[in-house]
Design an enzyme around this catalytic site. Sequence first.
Site, PDB file in Angstrom:
ATOM      1  N   HIS A 187       0.834  -1.204   0.000  1.00 30.64           N
ATOM      2  CA  HIS A 187       0.000   0.000   0.000  1.00 30.64           C
ATOM      3  C   HIS A 187       0.865   1.250   0.000  1.00 30.64           C
ATOM      4  O   HIS A 187       2.066   1.196   0.282  1.00 30.64           O
ATOM      5  CB  HIS A 187      -0.973   0.016   1.180  1.00 30.64           C
ATOM      6  CG  HIS A 187      -0.394  -0.347   2.510  1.00 30.64           C
ATOM      7  ND1 HIS A 187       0.678   0.298   3.056  1.00 30.64           N
ATOM      8  CD2 HIS A 187      -0.740  -1.308   3.404  1.00 30.64           C
ATOM      9  CE1 HIS A 187       0.934  -0.236   4.238  1.00 30.64           C
ATOM     10  NE2 HIS A 187       0.117  -1.224   4.476  1.00 30.64           N
TER      11      HIS A 187
HETATM   12  P1  TYD Z   1      -2.474  -3.784   7.167  1.00 32.51           P
HETATM   13  O1  TYD Z   1      -2.501  -2.356   6.681  1.00 32.51           O
HETATM   14  O2  TYD Z   1      -2.801  -4.847   6.208  1.00 32.51           O
HETATM   15  O3  TYD Z   1      -1.058  -4.082   7.822  1.00 32.51           O
HETATM   16  P2  TYD Z   1       0.416  -3.970   7.173  1.00 32.51           P
HETATM   17  O4  TYD Z   1       0.506  -2.672   6.493  1.00 32.51           O
HETATM   18  O5  TYD Z   1       1.261  -3.969   8.366  1.00 32.51           O
HETATM   19  O6  TYD Z   1       0.631  -5.144   6.307  1.00 32.51           O
HETATM   20  O7  TYD Z   1      -3.434  -3.866   8.443  1.00 32.51           O
HETATM   21  C1  TYD Z   1      -4.053  -5.048   8.880  1.00 32.51           C
HETATM   22  C2  TYD Z   1      -5.370  -4.694   9.554  1.00 32.51           C
HETATM   23  O8  TYD Z   1      -5.148  -3.902  10.710  1.00 32.51           O
HETATM   24  C3  TYD Z   1      -6.283  -3.893   8.643  1.00 32.51           C
HETATM   25  O9  TYD Z   1      -7.620  -4.362   8.834  1.00 32.51           O
HETATM   26  C4  TYD Z   1      -6.185  -2.484   9.143  1.00 32.51           C
HETATM   27  C5  TYD Z   1      -5.850  -2.669  10.611  1.00 32.51           C
HETATM   28  N1  TYD Z   1      -4.980  -1.592  11.144  1.00 32.51           N
HETATM   29  C6  TYD Z   1      -5.492  -0.706  12.076  1.00 32.51           C
HETATM   30  O10 TYD Z   1      -6.664  -0.777  12.471  1.00 32.51           O
HETATM   31  N2  TYD Z   1      -4.661   0.262  12.576  1.00 32.51           N
HETATM   32  C7  TYD Z   1      -3.372   0.390  12.161  1.00 32.51           C
HETATM   33  O11 TYD Z   1      -2.647   1.307  12.627  1.00 32.51           O
HETATM   34  C8  TYD Z   1      -2.859  -0.535  11.180  1.00 32.51           C
HETATM   35  C9  TYD Z   1      -1.442  -0.430  10.699  1.00 32.51           C
HETATM   36  C10 TYD Z   1      -3.706  -1.508  10.710  1.00 32.51           C
END
Ligand code: TYD
Length: 141
Positions: A53
């Site tokens: 992302h």
């Molecule tokens: P995700 O963005 O996929 O994690 P990464 O970037 O570390 O691979 O996040 C996984 C889940 O957690 C998604 O449903 C969003 C949630 N999330 C939050 O609620 N708060 C946060 O600060 C983060 C990073 C994720």
Amino acid sequence: MTLRERCPILRFGDLGDERGKLVVIEGAQAVPFEIRRVFYIYDSDATVVRGQHANRESEFVLINVAGQSKVRITDGTEEFIADLDQPRMGIYIPRMIWKDMYAFSPDSVLLVLASTHYRDSEYIRDYQEYLREMKARKAEG
Ligand code: TYD
């Protein structure tokens, strides 16, 4: 500025002594933003790719405080891979940079410092959409 220059590797000092190491990271000092959020990722294995992302608003610093991982960074044109393998190094990732984190070692604990509170709508999770937005921003100058 090149992508590498925009995403510098940060080196943190050690305030440790004979009792062990101590690393301090103060917002707007050791990292170029005030820290509003901290999260950490562990128990991801070598087969997993995370991230995938870009963020319209958030800036990040990624630090492998234990173990190691890699982060692939691109702006849609340039690309590089940073090895996060020392607890006193981090990488700064500004807004609108696409990132993939992978190659997590079994003991990896990836600490992430962020400049914002979490808001899902500022995440771009579709690479084609990311490229479109980058193109539109460039056209706007
Ligand atoms: P995700 O963005 O996929 O994690 P990464 O970037 O570390 O691979 O996040 C996984 C889940 O957690 C998604 O449903 C969003 C949630 N999330 C939050 O609620 N708060 C946060 O600060 C983060 C990073 C994720």
